[in-house]
Design a protein around this motif. Structure first.
Motif, PDB file in Angstrom:
ATOM      1  N   SER A  11       0.824  -1.196   0.000  1.00 29.95           N
ATOM      2  CA  SER A  11       0.000   0.000   0.000  1.00 29.95           C
ATOM      3  C   SER A  11       0.863   1.252   0.000  1.00 29.95           C
ATOM      4  N   THR A  12       0.260   2.346  -0.444  1.00 29.92           N
ATOM      5  CA  THR A  12       0.946   3.638  -0.378  1.00 29.92           C
ATOM      6  C   THR A  12       0.606   4.384   0.911  1.00 29.92           C
ATOM      7  N   ILE A  13      -0.257   3.808   1.727  1.00 33.88           N
ATOM      8  CA  ILE A  13      -0.607   4.411   3.018  1.00 33.88           C
ATOM      9  C   ILE A  13       0.600   4.268   3.948  1.00 33.88           C
ATOM     10  N   PRO A  14       0.963   5.326   4.657  1.00 35.68           N
ATOM     11  CA  PRO A  14       2.098   5.202   5.589  1.00 35.68           C
ATOM     12  C   PRO A  14       1.855   4.085   6.614  1.00 35.68           C
ATOM     13  N   PHE A  19       1.812   7.903  11.255  1.00 33.44           N
ATOM     14  CA  PHE A  19       0.626   8.609  11.736  1.00 33.44           C
ATOM     15  C   PHE A  19       0.814   9.229  13.115  1.00 33.44           C
ATOM     16  N   ILE A  20       1.958   9.002  13.730  1.00 35.13           N
ATOM     17  CA  ILE A  20       2.181   9.525  15.083  1.00 35.13           C
ATOM     18  C   ILE A  20       2.176  11.052  15.102  1.00 35.13           C
ATOM     19  N   GLY A  47      -2.938  13.805   4.501  1.00 32.14           N
ATOM     20  CA  GLY A  47      -3.104  13.938   3.059  1.00 32.14           C
ATOM     21  C   GLY A  47      -3.499  12.665   2.344  1.00 32.14           C
ATOM     22  N   LEU A  48      -4.222  11.780   3.036  1.00 34.46           N
ATOM     23  CA  LEU A  48      -4.648  10.534   2.395  1.00 34.46           C
ATOM     24  C   LEU A  48      -5.677  10.821   1.303  1.00 34.46           C
ATOM     25  N   ASN A  66      -6.889   1.120  10.544  1.00 34.59           N
ATOM     26  CA  ASN A  66      -6.072   0.136  11.248  1.00 34.59           C
ATOM     27  C   ASN A  66      -4.732   0.741  11.647  1.00 34.59           C
ATOM     28  N   ARG A  67      -4.092   1.426  10.722  1.00 36.13           N
ATOM     29  CA  ARG A  67      -2.776   1.994  11.008  1.00 36.13           C
ATOM     30  C   ARG A  67      -2.868   3.167  11.980  1.00 36.13           C
ATOM     31  N   ILE A  68      -3.909   3.963  11.871  1.00 37.57           N
ATOM     32  CA  ILE A  68      -4.122   5.037  12.845  1.00 37.57           C
ATOM     33  C   ILE A  68      -4.373   4.424  14.221  1.00 37.57           C
ATOM     34  N   GLY A  69      -5.092   3.321  14.254  1.00 40.60           N
ATOM     35  CA  GLY A  69      -5.350   2.619  15.519  1.00 40.60           C
ATOM     36  C   GLY A  69      -4.068   2.126  16.178  1.00 40.60           C
ATOM     37  N   TRP A  70      -3.143   1.599  15.371  1.00 36.53           N
ATOM     38  CA  TRP A  70      -1.864   1.148  15.930  1.00 36.53           C
ATOM     39  C   TRP A  70      -1.078   2.329  16.493  1.00 36.53           C
ATOM     40  N   ALA A  71      -1.084   3.451  15.787  1.00 34.00           N
ATOM     41  CA  ALA A  71      -0.376   4.645  16.282  1.00 34.00           C
ATOM     42  C   ALA A  71      -1.008   5.133  17.583  1.00 34.00           C
TER      43      ALA A  71
END
Length: 90
Positions: A11-14, A19-20, A47-48, A66-71
């Protein structure tokens, strides 16, 4: 002959560490944020694109959330943010 790369990003999502900073910037206003509002603000700040926001994991969960949740989880464990009640953060 050129060798194929050993790893190709899915993915191109960080990844979650990316996201921290946006998460801390959103919460820096001192207000208590509802989870969904916070996620939207973080995605906007990061900037997603609309396509990135629609990416889905095999589990059915949206990849960005999901990734924001991990951060969010990492910052809570480090006691850098708090959740005064369920699904709200400051």
């Amino acid at each position: 002959m050129t060798a194929a790369p050993a790893f190709a990003p899915v993915s191109t999502i960080p990844r979650w560490p990316g996201f921290i900073r946006p998460l801390l910037e959103v919460l820096s206003d001192g207000q208590t944020w509802r989870k969904r509002d916070m996620e939207r603000a973080i995605a906007d700040l990061a900037g997603l694109t609309a396509d990135q926001l629609e990416e889905v994991l095999d589990s059915g969960q949206l990849r960005a959330w999901n990734r924001i949740g991990w951060a969010t989880s990492a910052l809570r464990r480090a006691k850098l943010i708090e959740a005064p009640v369920r699904a709200q953060f400051r």
